[in-house]
Design an enzyme around this catalytic site. Structure first.
Site, PDB file in Angstrom:
ATOM      1  N   GLY A   1       0.776  -1.222   0.000  1.00  0.00           N
ATOM      2  CA  GLY A   1       0.000   0.000   0.000  1.00  0.00           C
ATOM      3  C   GLY A   1       0.812   1.278   0.000  1.00  0.00           C
ATOM      4  O   GLY A   1       1.893   1.358  -0.583  1.00  0.00           O
ATOM      5  N   SER A   2       0.297   2.277   0.695  1.00  0.00           N
ATOM      6  CA  SER A   2       0.837   3.633   0.615  1.00  0.00           C
ATOM      7  C   SER A   2       2.215   3.795   1.233  1.00  0.00           C
ATOM      8  O   SER A   2       2.802   4.878   1.149  1.00  0.00           O
ATOM      9  CB  SER A   2      -0.133   4.613   1.282  1.00  0.00           C
TER      10      SER A   2
END
Length: 593
Positions: A312-313
């Site tokens: 993810g981020s």
């Protein structure tokens, strides 16, 4: 030998002419011949006696020497000779960086039976089942009565069990000495140590071999007598490992997660100070490998190393760092984040509406997918791939575990423009938490490549520069801002200036696509952010925080509080004193003359 004739003709004729008796000549020659034969026989007999005397002397010398040798040695039970090579059972210890024992050898015994010399086989089977409830009485009795001359009953028994078997009093039950592997800390660091088992076995000894983890990776070293029993010293700190595992276990239960992983690494040397994967196991009683189903459902599965996930981020800082390093932006450059961002039938959206534009720093602080994708479009697929390769995301980690080579990142088949955009915010490329730890260490330590290691002393400091000192300082400022005013506000630990980035990725389905209500929550943190010493990665599998009216699954609510508590517990143990954070601002500042 030429013999003289008994009646030589010349002498007989001469004797007759003289009137002498020829028979006297024959008797004289007979006497001389007998004397000669007697002398030869005596010589042969004397030679034979001499040889026999020498042989007896040598034999008695050997017997006497052997008796003297046996008399000067310790008494020892005689053993049957075998043609195979001797079994080496001794194995070196494994310790943490401070010398605390993680794995050692323990003297025990194996139990075996010789049915032909048993007195009462039925009673023996009945008594053994009382001592070892997992044995089957009927099966034992059948084995004892089946004509076998030898069979193992138990490969390892405790001193108490040995005494109970001894009390049975049957001569057909016998004990063989063993060296077994003992892990005195139980489950602690189980996935790193791996485990050991018996290799070649004999009645009097058994070969102890590594079957997983560092036990197998360093099997040759641990078994080599040339090392003189020198222990294998790992980079782990048992105190930090214990604190991390306890907090991680509590966090996994509190956040209702299926599993969890954590890695703490020295940002300069790559030494792994602590690494945990839950659920875990006790290497003293290692469970069987799963033969069906998902491998990650087994407690043997090392989520920190073998688990490859879309993280993810947490990847966004890599995109921002590359953009800064290539001179395309600076921390205050304004980026258009209006969306959704369309590419064919694909649409990229932000989790919240962040307005029309954000600075590069605020793209990281707010965690804007659109802003990160626009940054990635500036340098394209090839340069992105090269940059991530320098961070170690295109190959398996070189950590000293036998499981590591099989945990290669999952890369897109076609690194297209849409792949570049999604990978920029952590989707479309799967890697392990250990990959992430090494990459974050590289980003924050001044920009030099870090390779993880489990050996004390670390790897030689790499001269391979990935980003400049200036870019590294800017990245550290962004990560600190994420904790101060962004998605990781629960990660603040007073006195330790934590910086980091959250990442929440939808969990993929085995048959394709993604679950709507299952995520992988990750927090990649560094501390202290202004002068990084350690990187900490915490990953939760399917977390769900349920204290509110609706379940919350994002990393800011799940992984971040767990990581903050780990830092709060371990930072003082690492020798880091709480300090006031320097007030010098990050980035570009307007000053007056």
């Amino acid at each position: 030998m030429i013999r003289t004739p008994l009646r030589p003709l010349a002498r007989i004729l001469t004797a007759r002419q003289r009137g002498e008796n020829p028979d006297v000549i024959e008797r004289e020659n007979m006497r001389l011949r007998h004397e000669e034969m007697r002398d030869q026989a005596r010589t042969r007999a004397e030679g034979r006696l001499l040889v026999l005397g020498v042989l007896f002397f040598c034999a008695f010398s050997v017997v006497g020497g052997r008796m003297g040798l046996l008399a000067s040695t310790e008494p020892q039970e005689p053993r049957a000779a075998v043609s195979s090579a001797a079994i080496t059972a001794q194995r070196a210890d494994i310790t943490d960086r401070n010398g605390h024992v993680l794995a050692t050898n323990f003297a025990t015994h194996a139990l075996y039976a010789q049915p032909p010399i048993m007195i009462d086989k039925a009673r023996v089977a009945r008594e053994l089942v009382q001592i070892f409830p997992d044995l089957d009485e009927q099966k034992l009795l059948k084995q004892f009565s089946g004509g076998r001359k030898f069979l193992w009953v138990r490969k390892k028994i405790s001193p108490e069990q040995q005494q109970q078997v001894h009390d049975i009093g049957d001569p057909g039950l016998m004990f063989g000495p063993r060296e077994m592997r003992l892990y005195p800390n139980g489950n602690m660091a189980a996935h790193i140590l791996g485990g050991a088992s018996f290799g070649r076995e004999g009645v009097q000894s058994a070969e102890v071999i590594g079957i997983a983890g560092v036990e197998k990776a360093f099997d040759a070293y641990l078994r080599d007598p040339a090392n003189g029993g020198e222990p294998l010293r790992l980079s782990l700190d048992l105190t930090i490992q214990t604190a991390m595992e306890r907090v991680l276990y509590g966090g996994m239960k509190l956040m209702n997660a299926k599993g969890a992983a954590a890695v703490m690494m020295d940002v300069n040397t790559g030494e792994i100070i602590a690494m945990a994967s839950l659920p875990d196991f006790d290497p003293n009683d290692r469970p069987q490998v799963l033969t069906k189903g998902d491998a990650s459902d087994s407690p043997l599965f090392n989520r920190a190393v073998q688990g490859v996930y879309e993280l993810g981020s947490t990847f966004k800082i890599f995109t921002a760092a590359q953009s800064l390093e290539e001179g395309l932006t600076n921390p205050n450059t304004i980026i258009d984040i209006r969306g959704p961002l369309k590419w064919g039938r694909h649409k990229i959206r932000d989790f919240h509406n962040y307005g029309k534009e954000l600075s590069v720093t605020d793209i990281i602080v707010k965690s804007s997918n659109i802003g990160t994708a626009r940054l990635a479009m500036q340098f394209g697929a090839d340069r992105q791939r090269d940059f991530l390769g320098k961070l170690g995301f295109l190959e398996a980690t070189p950590v000293e575990l036998v499981e590591a080579p099989g945990a290669k990142p999952l890369l897109p088949r076609n690194w297209s423009e849409i792949s570049t955009m999604t990978i920029s915010y952590g989707h479309g490329l799967s890697a392990s938490p250990l990959h992430l730890a090494a990459a974050y260490a590289t980003i924050v330590n001044g920009g030099t490549r870090v390779r993880p290691t489990l050996l004390a002393g670390g790897r030689p400091k790499s001269a391979e520069r990935v980003i400049s000192e200036k870019t590294s300082a800017a990245a550290r400022g962004m990560l600190r801002a994420v904790v101060q005013r962004g998605t990781a506000s629960f990660g603040e630990v007073e006195g330790y200036a934590v910086g980091g980035k959250t990442g929440t990725a939808d969990k993929p389905k085995p048959q394709g696509g993604y679950y709507k209500d299952k995520v992988i929550g990750t927090f990649a943190s560094v501390f202290p952010a202004h002068d990084p010493k350690y990187v900490l990665i915490v990953t939760l599998d399917e977390p769900e925080e349920t204290s509110g009216t609706k379940p919350r699954r994002t990393a800011g609510w799940t992984a971040v509080p767990v990581a903050a508590e780990i830092i709060r517990r371990t930072a003082p143990l690492l020798g880091l004193r709480p300090e006031i954070e320097p007030q010098a601002p990050f980035g570009v500042t307007l000053t007056s003359n």
